[in-house]
Scaffold this motif. Structure first.
Motif, PDB file in Angstrom:
ATOM      1  N   PRO A  26       0.841  -1.194   0.000  1.00  0.00           N
ATOM      2  CA  PRO A  26       0.000   0.000   0.000  1.00  0.00           C
ATOM      3  C   PRO A  26       0.884   1.255   0.000  1.00  0.00           C
ATOM      4  O   PRO A  26       1.924   1.280   0.655  1.00  0.00           O
ATOM      5  N   VAL A  27       0.457   2.256  -0.761  1.00  0.00           N
ATOM      6  CA  VAL A  27       1.214   3.509  -0.855  1.00  0.00           C
ATOM      7  C   VAL A  27       0.352   4.612  -0.268  1.00  0.00           C
ATOM      8  O   VAL A  27      -0.858   4.659  -0.510  1.00  0.00           O
ATOM      9  N   GLN A  28       0.964   5.484   0.514  1.00  0.00           N
ATOM     10  CA  GLN A  28       0.208   6.599   1.083  1.00  0.00           C
ATOM     11  C   GLN A  28       0.020   7.671   0.027  1.00  0.00           C
ATOM     12  O   GLN A  28       0.867   8.546  -0.127  1.00  0.00           O
ATOM     13  N   GLY A  29      -1.071   7.551  -0.727  1.00  0.00           N
ATOM     14  CA  GLY A  29      -1.466   8.475  -1.773  1.00  0.00           C
ATOM     15  C   GLY A  29      -0.413   9.432  -2.316  1.00  0.00           C
ATOM     16  O   GLY A  29      -0.288  10.558  -1.848  1.00  0.00           O
ATOM     17  N   LEU A  30       0.342   8.976  -3.340  1.00  0.00           N
ATOM     18  CA  LEU A  30       1.379   9.810  -3.922  1.00  0.00           C
ATOM     19  C   LEU A  30       0.908  10.258  -5.306  1.00  0.00           C
ATOM     20  O   LEU A  30       0.690   9.433  -6.180  1.00  0.00           O
ATOM     21  N   GLU A  31       0.762  11.568  -5.486  1.00  0.00           N
ATOM     22  CA  GLU A  31       0.235  12.065  -6.769  1.00  0.00           C
ATOM     23  C   GLU A  31       1.255  11.936  -7.893  1.00  0.00           C
ATOM     24  O   GLU A  31       2.421  12.245  -7.718  1.00  0.00           O
ATOM     25  N   VAL A  32       0.771  11.466  -9.043  1.00  0.00           N
ATOM     26  CA  VAL A  32       1.638  11.353 -10.224  1.00  0.00           C
ATOM     27  C   VAL A  32       0.874  11.844 -11.440  1.00  0.00           C
ATOM     28  O   VAL A  32      -0.362  11.850 -11.448  1.00  0.00           O
ATOM     29  N   SER A  33       1.607  12.272 -12.458  1.00  0.00           N
ATOM     30  CA  SER A  33       0.946  12.604 -13.725  1.00  0.00           C
ATOM     31  C   SER A  33       1.712  11.926 -14.849  1.00  0.00           C
ATOM     32  O   SER A  33       2.764  12.375 -15.255  1.00  0.00           O
ATOM     33  N   GLY A  34       1.183  10.796 -15.272  1.00  0.00           N
ATOM     34  CA  GLY A  34       1.759  10.131 -16.439  1.00  0.00           C
ATOM     35  C   GLY A  34       2.734   9.020 -16.114  1.00  0.00           C
ATOM     36  O   GLY A  34       3.210   8.869 -14.991  1.00  0.00           O
ATOM     37  N   ILE A  35       2.995   8.230 -17.156  1.00  0.00           N
ATOM     38  CA  ILE A  35       3.816   7.026 -17.042  1.00  0.00           C
ATOM     39  C   ILE A  35       5.249   7.363 -16.610  1.00  0.00           C
ATOM     40  O   ILE A  35       5.866   6.637 -15.840  1.00  0.00           O
ATOM     41  N   GLY A  36       5.779   8.472 -17.105  1.00  0.00           N
ATOM     42  CA  GLY A  36       7.147   8.880 -16.767  1.00  0.00           C
ATOM     43  C   GLY A  36       7.314   9.045 -15.265  1.00  0.00           C
ATOM     44  O   GLY A  36       8.271   8.549 -14.664  1.00  0.00           O
ATOM     45  N   ASP A  37       6.357   9.744 -14.667  1.00  0.00           N
ATOM     46  CA  ASP A  37       6.335   9.950 -13.212  1.00  0.00           C
ATOM     47  C   ASP A  37       6.304   8.632 -12.457  1.00  0.00           C
ATOM     48  O   ASP A  37       6.982   8.459 -11.443  1.00  0.00           O
ATOM     49  N   ILE A  38       5.452   7.720 -12.948  1.00  0.00           N
ATOM     50  CA  ILE A  38       5.293   6.432 -12.263  1.00  0.00           C
ATOM     51  C   ILE A  38       6.595   5.640 -12.353  1.00  0.00           C
ATOM     52  O   ILE A  38       7.050   5.051 -11.378  1.00  0.00           O
ATOM     53  N   LYS A  39       7.197   5.677 -13.535  1.00  0.00           N
ATOM     54  CA  LYS A  39       8.466   4.971 -13.721  1.00  0.00           C
ATOM     55  C   LYS A  39       9.556   5.544 -12.802  1.00  0.00           C
ATOM     56  O   LYS A  39      10.306   4.798 -12.173  1.00  0.00           O
ATOM     57  N   ASP A  40       9.605   6.853 -12.682  1.00  0.00           N
ATOM     58  CA  ASP A  40      10.577   7.485 -11.772  1.00  0.00           C
ATOM     59  C   ASP A  40      10.346   7.032 -10.342  1.00  0.00           C
ATOM     60  O   ASP A  40      11.290   6.706  -9.616  1.00  0.00           O
ATOM     61  N   GLY A  92      -7.767   7.961  -8.750  1.00  0.00           N
ATOM     62  CA  GLY A  92      -7.726   9.395  -9.057  1.00  0.00           C
ATOM     63  C   GLY A  92      -6.375   9.718  -9.670  1.00  0.00           C
ATOM     64  O   GLY A  92      -6.044   9.189 -10.728  1.00  0.00           O
ATOM     65  N   LYS A  93      -5.581  10.539  -8.976  1.00  0.00           N
ATOM     66  CA  LYS A  93      -4.244  10.880  -9.486  1.00  0.00           C
ATOM     67  C   LYS A  93      -3.126  10.253  -8.669  1.00  0.00           C
ATOM     68  O   LYS A  93      -1.952  10.491  -8.910  1.00  0.00           O
TER      69      LYS A  93
END
Ligand SMILES: Nc1nc2c(c(=O)[nH]1)N[C@H]1C(S)=C(S)[C@@H](COP(=O)(O)O)O[C@H]1N2
Ligand SMILES: [Mo]
Length: 317
Positions: A26-40, A92-93
């Motif tokens: 489980p992750v404590q709600g970390l906002e990301v925008s797009g695949i690049g962000d998620i990969k980072d 969500g995000k």
């Protein structure tokens, strides 16, 4: 650090797919925008979870799960045709879960705590029985069902096929197809909802009431869950109370005809107010148990109960 503990889950159907176990964080709600962000995020978080996992996160694909969630799939290559699958659940995000599928014959050293998943804490007893009519949030109607057979189509010999109700019961049952017909079928007309967001309108299913079947097996006081096993190796889990207090069926017929082999012949579950993955096809066993166990999709982060109107798509703790 946005991950403080993970769960280790496994399932016999996943093992058939080459997955030895799953690390579900489980992750404590970390906002990301797009695949690049998620990969980072993954490139940063993975080495902090495992001391022996190196390598790049390669993006594979994304899947929309209702309006609320998206599932992004990556992989970490370990060798030729050997990889750790990485499933990132977005609500969500925000990233809310990261799951690692660890293949057979490889192992991981965890740097952080493995906790015990408490399924019961997610089963909030709500007065709303979640059986409203109309289209639930995050769903769209389609005309033709998508056929799911995540472990392939099983071969079933009807002459030797039986449905067993066993486990924590004082009267285990073993019923052939004709035994089931003899009990007498009831029919329900209902919508059907897959967690990925498609719904079917008004299908008629006929079968034996699940509550009646399970009552006949006489569950013990301590029984809490129904663990469902299928001929293809698929499994799922449903709170016992949720089954008993529903119009769910062990369905033998759909729209007045025996189930199509693709849709679970000779028998499937049909529990209208729960997402479709709980409506297991090609059922062979209903095992009444005390302690929570992970079914196929539950081991991959899906909800222990799965009520459609509450959008219980993924686990939340
Ligand atoms: N044995 C088995 N049952 C299963 C599945 C499966 O892969 N194997 N998929 C589930 C999912 S995710 C859904 S949405 C429904 C789909 O039912 P259908 O294939 O009849 O449309 O079956 C459920 N039951
Ligand atoms: Mo589904």
């Amino acid at each position: 650090m946005s991950i403080s503990y993970c769960y280790e889950t496994s399932n016999s159907g996943l093992l058939k797919k080459g997955v030895q176990f799953v690390i579900d964080c489980p992750v404590q709600g970390l906002e990301v925008s797009g695949i690049g962000d998620i990969k980072d995020f993954l490139d940063w978080i993975t080495p902090s979870l495992f001391s022996n996992v190196r390598g790049d996160h390669l993006f594979e694909n994304s899947e929309i799960i209702g309006y609320t969630h998206t599932l992004h799939k990556f992989r970490i290559n370990l060798g030729p045709s050997n990889y750790i699958g990485v499933r990132v659940v977005i609500k969500g995000k925000s990233i809310v879960r990261v799951l690692y599928t660890i293949p057979i014959n490889s192992n991981v050293d965890m740097r952080i705590k493995i906790s015990r998943y408490q399924a019961f804490s997610e089963i909030v007893r709500e007065s709303c029985k979640s059986l409203k009519s109309g289209l639930p949030p995050g769903q769209v109607y389609v005309d033709i069902p998508v056929v799911y057979a995540i472990l392939g189509l099983p071969e079933i010999k009807i002459s030797s096929w039986v449905l067993r109700v066993e486990g924590k019961v004082s009267n285990p049952l073993e019923l052939s197809l004709s035994d089931l017909y003899e009990i007498g079928l009831i029919s329900i007309r209902t919508d059907f909802h897959c967690v990925t967001g498609w719904s079917l309108k008004e299908i008629e299913f006929s079968g034996v009431a699940l509550s009646r079947l399970i009552n006949a097996a006489k569950p013990l006081e301590t029984a809490n869950w129904v663990y469902v096993e299928c001929a293809d190796g698929y499994s799922t889990i449903i709170p016992l109370e949720e089954v008993m207090d529903s119009n769910g069926l062990l369905a033998l017929e759909m729209n007045g005809k025996p189930l199509d082999p693709l849709h679970g012949y000779p028998a499937r579950l049909l529990i209208p107010h729960l997402y479709g993955w709980k409506s297991a096809k090609w059922v062979t066993k209903l095992i009444i148990i005390d302690e929570y166990r992970e079914g196929y999709w539950e081991a991959l982060g899906y909800h222990p109960r799965g009520r459609v109107w509450l959008e219980e798509r993924f686990k939340s703790n």
